[in-house]
Scaffold this motif. Structure first.
Motif, mmCIF file in Angstrom:
data_model
loop_
_atom_site.group_PDB
_atom_site.id
_atom_site.type_symbol
_atom_site.label_atom_id
_atom_site.label_comp_id
_atom_site.label_asym_id
_atom_site.label_seq_id
_atom_site.Cartn_x
_atom_site.Cartn_y
_atom_site.Cartn_z
ATOM 1 N N ALA A 254 86.202 -27.256 -63.078
ATOM 2 C CA ALA A 254 87.210 -27.145 -64.128
ATOM 3 C C ALA A 254 88.012 -26.858 -62.606
ATOM 4 O O ALA A 254 88.108 -26.009 -61.525
ATOM 5 N N ALA A 255 89.619 -26.731 -63.140
ATOM 6 C CA ALA A 255 90.749 -26.491 -61.795
ATOM 7 C C ALA A 255 90.397 -24.424 -62.227
ATOM 8 O O ALA A 255 89.987 -24.035 -62.414
ATOM 9 N N GLY A 256 90.552 -23.692 -60.793
ATOM 10 C CA GLY A 256 89.843 -22.473 -60.409
ATOM 11 C C GLY A 256 88.763 -22.252 -60.170
ATOM 12 O O GLY A 256 87.957 -21.342 -59.874
ATOM 13 N N GLU A 257 87.390 -22.867 -60.343
ATOM 14 C CA GLU A 257 86.195 -23.085 -59.940
ATOM 15 C C GLU A 257 85.730 -24.306 -58.871
ATOM 16 O O GLU A 257 86.502 -25.032 -58.357
ATOM 17 N N TYR A 258 85.148 -23.346 -58.206
ATOM 18 C CA TYR A 258 85.609 -23.765 -56.661
ATOM 19 C C TYR A 258 83.416 -23.988 -56.111
ATOM 20 O O TYR A 258 82.628 -23.068 -57.162
ATOM 21 N N ALA A 259 83.345 -24.100 -55.008
ATOM 22 C CA ALA A 259 81.755 -24.428 -54.434
ATOM 23 C C ALA A 259 81.286 -22.858 -54.201
ATOM 24 O O ALA A 259 80.268 -22.712 -54.965
ATOM 25 N N SER A 260 82.508 -21.753 -54.461
ATOM 26 C CA SER A 260 81.320 -20.112 -54.037
ATOM 27 C C SER A 260 80.834 -20.010 -55.511
ATOM 28 O O SER A 260 80.665 -19.299 -56.063
ATOM 29 N N THR A 261 82.160 -20.447 -56.586
ATOM 30 C CA THR A 261 82.548 -20.061 -58.110
ATOM 31 C C THR A 261 80.938 -20.144 -58.559
ATOM 32 O O THR A 261 80.296 -19.302 -59.130
ATOM 33 N N LEU A 262 80.931 -21.171 -58.475
ATOM 34 C CA LEU A 262 78.753 -21.782 -58.789
ATOM 35 C C LEU A 262 78.035 -21.660 -57.981
ATOM 36 O O LEU A 262 76.646 -20.832 -58.875
ATOM 37 N N GLU B 124 82.058 -11.612 -53.572
ATOM 38 C CA GLU B 124 82.603 -11.850 -54.935
ATOM 39 C C GLU B 124 80.983 -10.848 -54.980
ATOM 40 O O GLU B 124 80.955 -10.415 -56.020
ATOM 41 N N LEU B 125 79.991 -11.203 -54.892
ATOM 42 C CA LEU B 125 78.170 -10.604 -54.526
ATOM 43 C C LEU B 125 77.995 -8.761 -54.812
ATOM 44 O O LEU B 125 77.890 -7.813 -55.072
ATOM 45 N N ALA C 104 87.690 -24.875 -44.298
ATOM 46 C CA ALA C 104 86.773 -24.790 -43.187
ATOM 47 C C ALA C 104 86.696 -23.937 -42.777
ATOM 48 O O ALA C 104 85.907 -23.981 -41.312
ATOM 49 N N GLU C 105 87.519 -22.609 -42.364
ATOM 50 C CA GLU C 105 86.976 -21.427 -41.786
ATOM 51 C C GLU C 105 87.885 -20.443 -43.071
ATOM 52 O O GLU C 105 88.856 -20.420 -43.476
ATOM 53 N N PRO C 106 86.955 -19.380 -43.299
ATOM 54 C CA PRO C 106 85.980 -18.957 -42.488
ATOM 55 C C PRO C 106 84.870 -19.329 -43.223
ATOM 56 O O PRO C 106 85.029 -20.182 -44.653
ATOM 57 N N ALA C 107 83.464 -18.797 -43.018
ATOM 58 C CA ALA C 107 82.150 -19.361 -44.087
ATOM 59 C C ALA C 107 82.412 -19.456 -45.250
ATOM 60 O O ALA C 107 82.598 -18.258 -45.347
ATOM 61 N N THR C 108 82.390 -20.435 -45.790
ATOM 62 C CA THR C 108 82.008 -19.680 -47.667
ATOM 63 C C THR C 108 80.670 -18.944 -48.068
ATOM 64 O O THR C 108 80.531 -17.821 -49.045
ATOM 65 N N ALA C 109 79.847 -18.150 -47.151
ATOM 66 C CA ALA C 109 78.953 -17.699 -47.227
ATOM 67 C C ALA C 109 79.669 -15.909 -47.069
ATOM 68 O O ALA C 109 79.098 -15.279 -48.656
ATOM 69 N N ALA D 132 74.503 -18.927 -60.104
ATOM 70 C CA ALA D 132 73.683 -19.125 -59.396
ATOM 71 C C ALA D 132 73.272 -17.775 -59.119
ATOM 72 O O ALA D 132 72.052 -17.602 -59.856
ATOM 73 N N ALA D 133 74.003 -17.039 -58.137
ATOM 74 C CA ALA D 133 73.224 -16.170 -57.285
ATOM 75 C C ALA D 133 73.082 -14.964 -57.975
ATOM 76 O O ALA D 133 71.869 -13.952 -58.515
ATOM 77 N N ARG D 134 73.294 -14.911 -58.960
ATOM 78 C CA ARG D 134 73.736 -13.278 -60.089
ATOM 79 C C ARG D 134 72.540 -13.865 -60.817
ATOM 80 O O ARG D 134 72.109 -12.366 -60.826
ATOM 81 N N THR D 135 72.010 -14.541 -60.910
ATOM 82 C CA THR D 135 71.285 -14.814 -62.388
ATOM 83 C C THR D 135 69.927 -14.732 -61.026
ATOM 84 O O THR D 135 68.942 -14.565 -61.932
ATOM 85 N N ALA D 136 69.704 -15.496 -60.365
ATOM 86 C CA ALA D 136 68.797 -15.312 -59.649
ATOM 87 C C ALA D 136 68.628 -14.017 -59.110
ATOM 88 O O ALA D 136 67.524 -13.500 -58.975
ATOM 89 N N LEU D 137 69.173 -12.793 -58.927
ATOM 90 C CA LEU D 137 68.743 -11.380 -58.203
ATOM 91 C C LEU D 137 68.810 -10.795 -59.351
ATOM 92 O O LEU D 137 67.618 -10.073 -59.437
ATOM 93 N N ASP D 138 69.313 -10.860 -60.751
ATOM 94 C CA ASP D 138 68.659 -10.242 -61.716
ATOM 95 C C ASP D 138 67.139 -10.931 -62.185
ATOM 96 O O ASP D 138 66.937 -10.031 -62.734
#
Length: 341
Positions: free
Chosen positions: A62-70, A113-114, A102-107, A74-80
């Motif tokens: 959706a609008a306001g959701e990005y690659a990092s959002t998804l 966020e985490l 393009a910059e900085p790295a999405t990581a 997923a990361a929070r669930t995996a850590l849990d």
């Protein structure tokens, strides 16, 4: 190129938690085709996209959701599921064909966020990005550079779909993009005493890099709408993979001594249903070993294998083996043999 086939006495890196994330918004192929007809006025045959691809629906951010959002979800669930905190991770790899910018790295966006302080970096290799990220984390753990790694992907290829092709030629050039669906996935990797990643192999045929891709955003085409859409010839890409053949799978079977029946599941990148049917025909992989996601979720780029693994992970028992088969533009192929500890 075969990479570091670990023998059975050696300590290995293994996957200890898995998660995935799908956006809420569903886009059916019929709705997508109606939008294309409204925007372009092209006289497309009824259910043309669905009949050509076998894809009935896909998810779209959706609008306001990005690659990092998804990736973060997923990361929070995996850590849990791993019962660890973000600060327990010392390597964070964002591995995706998509990025926020393009910059900085999405990581770094994911990490902020985490709340982690891990060494953070991006790995990008088209639809093989996530499996390449897993192998990168594995190598760093075995080298003693990391103790515990979080590998995440967030794919939003739906943002690169052209919805207003002006001609039938433009429609055909953009058609591969109409298979795309958005998704995120994450895995935790750490050293294990049994099971783990048993074998990794790759094969690269870079002479085919122009077959398809998103040409904008780099030094060749830093700006310009024409280069922001995915362009490619799906038939030509399939011909390339058929020409490359099954050698990477043949080597894996010969080296490990494993046959298809030795794997509880075989996860393979899925572009369309006909493409998957052709893969089965060429390789002899039993269809009942596959985790089929493409009809309802489309081509989720590098998140495909992560979503498939999450769907079956809870049902795996110690000693079950899973084969990852990555197919990516560029062109590259990759296999990972993983055994649940």
């Amino acid at each position: 190129m075969h990479i570091d086939h670990a023998d059975r006495t050696r300590r290995r890196a293994g996957i200890t938690a898995v998660a995935s994330c799908l956006p809420d918004r569903e886009v059916t192929s019929q709705a997508l085709q109606r939008r294309l007809i409204r925007s372009s006025g092209l006289p497309l045959p009824a259910r043309a996209i669905e009949r050509a691809t076998g894809i009935t629906s896909r998810r779209a951010a959706a609008a306001g959701e990005y690659a990092s959002t998804l990736a973060v979800r997923a990361a929070r669930t995996a850590l849990d599921r791993a019962q660890i905190a973000p600060c327990d991770v010392d390597l964070l790899v964002f591995a995706s064909a998509t990025r926020d910018m393009a910059e900085p790295a999405t990581a770094h966006i994911v990490q902020a966020e985490l709340g982690s302080r891990a060494h953070a970096l991006d790995v990008t290799n088209a639809c093989n990005s996530f499996v390449n990220g897993i192998d990168t984390a594995r190598a760093m753990i075995l080298a003693g550079r990391a103790h515990r790694a979080l590998v995440v992907t967030g794919e939003t290829p739906s943002r690169a779909v052209r919805h207003d092709p002006a001609t039938l030629d433009a429609f055909r050039e953009s058609f591969a993009g109409y298979t795309f669906g958005d998704a995120g996935a994450a895995v935790v990797l750490e050293a294990v005493e049994r099971g783990g990643i048993l074998d990794v192999d790759t094969e690269t045929h870079s002479e085919h890099w122009p077959v398809g891709g998103i040409m904008g955003g780099g030094s060749r085409h830093p700006r310009g709408d024409e280069h922001t859409y995915f362009r490619g010839d799906g038939s030509e890409l399939r011909e390339v993979f058929e020409k490359v053949g099954t050698s990477v799978l043949d080597r894996m079977r010969q080296r490990t001594g494993m046959e298809w029946g030795d794997f509880r599941h075989i996860l393979v990148h899925q572009v369309t249903v006909p493409y998957l049917d052709r893969f089965v025909e060429l390789t002899g992989v039993p269809r009942d070993r596959l985790v089929v996601t493409v009809p309802e979720l489309g081509n989720m780029a590098s998140a495909t294998l992560g979503v498939q693994l999450d769907r079956v992970h809870a049902g795996l028992r110690s000693g079950d083996r899973v084969l990852f088969v990555g197919l990516g533009g560029g062109v590259s192929l990759m296999t990972i043999v993983w055994e649940k500890a």
